[in-house]
Design a protein around this motif. Structure first.
Motif, mmCIF file in Angstrom:
data_model
loop_
_atom_site.group_PDB
_atom_site.id
_atom_site.type_symbol
_atom_site.label_atom_id
_atom_site.label_comp_id
_atom_site.label_asym_id
_atom_site.label_seq_id
_atom_site.Cartn_x
_atom_site.Cartn_y
_atom_site.Cartn_z
ATOM 1 N N PRO A 138 0.807 -1.226 0.000
ATOM 2 C CA PRO A 138 0.000 0.000 0.000
ATOM 3 C C PRO A 138 0.839 1.274 0.000
ATOM 4 O O PRO A 138 0.480 2.261 -0.650
ATOM 5 C CB PRO A 138 -0.814 -0.129 1.303
ATOM 6 C CG PRO A 138 -0.916 -1.597 1.525
ATOM 7 C CD PRO A 138 0.402 -2.148 1.077
ATOM 8 N N LEU A 139 1.959 1.267 0.712
ATOM 9 C CA LEU A 139 2.829 2.444 0.749
ATOM 10 C C LEU A 139 3.439 2.721 -0.619
ATOM 11 O O LEU A 139 3.519 3.875 -1.059
ATOM 12 C CB LEU A 139 3.933 2.236 1.789
ATOM 13 C CG LEU A 139 4.802 3.458 2.128
ATOM 14 C CD1 LEU A 139 3.941 4.610 2.644
ATOM 15 C CD2 LEU A 139 5.847 3.070 3.164
ATOM 16 N N VAL A 193 6.661 12.878 0.780
ATOM 17 C CA VAL A 193 6.287 11.554 0.260
ATOM 18 C C VAL A 193 7.517 10.650 0.199
ATOM 19 O O VAL A 193 7.448 9.469 0.573
ATOM 20 C CB VAL A 193 5.626 11.679 -1.127
ATOM 21 C CG1 VAL A 193 5.502 10.306 -1.794
ATOM 22 C CG2 VAL A 193 4.244 12.313 -0.994
ATOM 23 N N PHE A 227 -4.687 5.268 -1.503
ATOM 24 C CA PHE A 227 -3.966 4.537 -0.464
ATOM 25 C C PHE A 227 -4.895 3.954 0.608
ATOM 26 O O PHE A 227 -4.723 2.799 1.023
ATOM 27 C CB PHE A 227 -2.953 5.480 0.195
ATOM 28 C CG PHE A 227 -2.254 4.900 1.389
ATOM 29 C CD1 PHE A 227 -1.292 3.907 1.241
ATOM 30 C CD2 PHE A 227 -2.540 5.354 2.671
ATOM 31 C CE1 PHE A 227 -0.638 3.370 2.346
ATOM 32 C CE2 PHE A 227 -1.893 4.839 3.776
ATOM 33 C CZ PHE A 227 -0.938 3.846 3.610
ATOM 34 N N ALA A 244 1.049 6.532 -6.984
ATOM 35 C CA ALA A 244 -0.134 7.359 -7.268
ATOM 36 C C ALA A 244 0.187 8.841 -7.128
ATOM 37 O O ALA A 244 -0.271 9.667 -7.927
ATOM 38 C CB ALA A 244 -1.277 6.967 -6.333
ATOM 39 N N PHE A 245 0.977 9.183 -6.125
ATOM 40 C CA PHE A 245 1.331 10.598 -5.927
ATOM 41 C C PHE A 245 2.059 11.143 -7.146
ATOM 42 O O PHE A 245 1.748 12.232 -7.643
ATOM 43 C CB PHE A 245 2.190 10.762 -4.677
ATOM 44 C CG PHE A 245 2.764 12.149 -4.533
ATOM 45 C CD1 PHE A 245 1.964 13.199 -4.104
ATOM 46 C CD2 PHE A 245 4.089 12.404 -4.846
ATOM 47 C CE1 PHE A 245 2.482 14.481 -4.001
ATOM 48 C CE2 PHE A 245 4.620 13.680 -4.729
ATOM 49 C CZ PHE A 245 3.815 14.727 -4.298
ATOM 50 N N ALA A 250 -3.672 10.615 -4.178
ATOM 51 C CA ALA A 250 -2.895 9.444 -3.761
ATOM 52 C C ALA A 250 -3.411 8.911 -2.429
ATOM 53 O O ALA A 250 -3.448 7.690 -2.215
ATOM 54 C CB ALA A 250 -1.415 9.817 -3.649
ATOM 55 N N THR A 251 -3.809 9.803 -1.543
ATOM 56 C CA THR A 251 -4.380 9.383 -0.263
ATOM 57 C C THR A 251 -5.689 8.624 -0.484
ATOM 58 O O THR A 251 -5.947 7.612 0.172
ATOM 59 C CB THR A 251 -4.633 10.603 0.643
ATOM 60 O OG1 THR A 251 -3.404 11.314 0.830
ATOM 61 C CG2 THR A 251 -5.174 10.179 1.999
ATOM 62 N N GLY A 278 -6.627 10.027 6.872
ATOM 63 C CA GLY A 278 -6.727 10.004 5.427
ATOM 64 C C GLY A 278 -8.109 10.458 4.978
ATOM 65 O O GLY A 278 -8.250 11.220 4.012
ATOM 66 N N THR A 332 7.841 7.318 2.396
ATOM 67 C CA THR A 332 7.966 6.029 1.718
ATOM 68 C C THR A 332 9.297 5.349 2.015
ATOM 69 O O THR A 332 9.334 4.153 2.314
ATOM 70 C CB THR A 332 7.817 6.209 0.193
ATOM 71 O OG1 THR A 332 6.589 6.887 -0.084
ATOM 72 C CG2 THR A 332 7.805 4.856 -0.501
ATOM 73 N N PHE A 364 0.794 4.253 -2.789
ATOM 74 C CA PHE A 364 0.671 5.680 -2.483
ATOM 75 C C PHE A 364 1.765 6.471 -3.191
ATOM 76 O O PHE A 364 1.512 7.525 -3.794
ATOM 77 C CB PHE A 364 0.763 5.890 -0.976
ATOM 78 C CG PHE A 364 0.797 7.340 -0.562
ATOM 79 C CD1 PHE A 364 -0.367 8.090 -0.532
ATOM 80 C CD2 PHE A 364 1.988 7.949 -0.191
ATOM 81 C CE1 PHE A 364 -0.344 9.426 -0.154
ATOM 82 C CE2 PHE A 364 2.031 9.275 0.188
ATOM 83 C CZ PHE A 364 0.856 10.022 0.208
ATOM 84 N N VAL A 383 -4.911 5.867 9.830
ATOM 85 C CA VAL A 383 -4.889 6.116 8.393
ATOM 86 C C VAL A 383 -6.295 6.396 7.874
ATOM 87 O O VAL A 383 -6.513 7.341 7.108
ATOM 88 C CB VAL A 383 -4.274 4.919 7.638
ATOM 89 C CG1 VAL A 383 -4.601 4.993 6.145
ATOM 90 C CG2 VAL A 383 -2.768 4.891 7.828
#
Length: 203
Positions: free
Chosen positions: A19-20, A169, A52, A26-27, A48-49, A85, A173, A23, A81
């Motif tokens: 998942p990280l 980010v 995620f 996606a960002f 991205a959130t 989020g 990450t 994210f 989260v």
């Protein structure tokens, strides 16, 4: 109580870190391509959130279904989260999600510190009893983790308040992951000295 089932290390790593990485990808996909929805412009961070959060929920659900178990740290992380989020998505404001690491590290430091004060080995619960050690080893490791978690909380605050989304980010990450891995690698002498198996061998 359902018995915990074992899964392969690769699958567990994929569920934990997948998942990280989603994210992160996606960002950078949405970073320069904001999306207009319901009269608002959503930037790469919030988009991205939005990707995620459900991916993490699905990952934790899969981990629970496969193993019949989630560690206390995983549950706490999942709750924060979803809450922070969700706030970032609802208010279209990245700051809520950026504050999440600060809060979770302060929460862990506070709980572990309270456990030390009560002379309770709560770290064994947080770490899911993964490391067999003597009580003295757990006490030392707990003290070190309290300081380390406070350091991470401060570092997260400094970075999200003073640097760009891209820097944060990358820190989230890779930076936090490297710091955590480095911390536990540095505890090898402690694990060797207070490990239960080593203690038995000496006797």
């Amino acid at each position: 109580m359902a018995q915990k089932k074992e899964i392969s290390a690769k699958l567990k790593a994929a569920l934990d870190f997948g998942p990280l990485l989603v994210f992160f990808v996606a960002f950078f996909l949405f970073k320069d391509h904001p999306v207009e929805l319901w009269g608002q412009s959503y930037g790469g961070f919030v988009l991205a959130t939005a990707v995620f959060v459900p991916v993490l929920v699905a990952s934790m659900a899969a981990l629970w279904l496969l193993t019949g178990h989630l560690a206390a740290m995983q549950i706490a992380t999942l709750v924060l989260v979803v809450v922070f989020g969700g706030l970032s998505i609802w208010f279209n404001d990245p700051r809520f999600f950026k504050m999440k690491p600060t809060l979770i590290y302060m929460l862990f430091a506070g709980l572990l510190g309270f456990g030390l004060w009560r002379r309770k080995p709560w770290l064994q619960l947080v770490m899911d009893g993964a490391i067999p050690m003597q009580p003295a080893g757990w006490t030392i490791l707990t003290k070190r983790l309290v300081v380390f978690f406070l350091f991470l909380a401060v570092a997260n605050e400094v970075i999200w308040r003073n640097f760009s989304d891209t820097v944060w980010v990358n820190f989230k990450t890779f930076g936090l992951t490297i710091l955590l891995m480095g911390f536990f690698a540095a505890q090898a002498p402690l694990f060797s000295r207070y490990g239960v198996e080593g203690d038995k061998d000496e006797k």
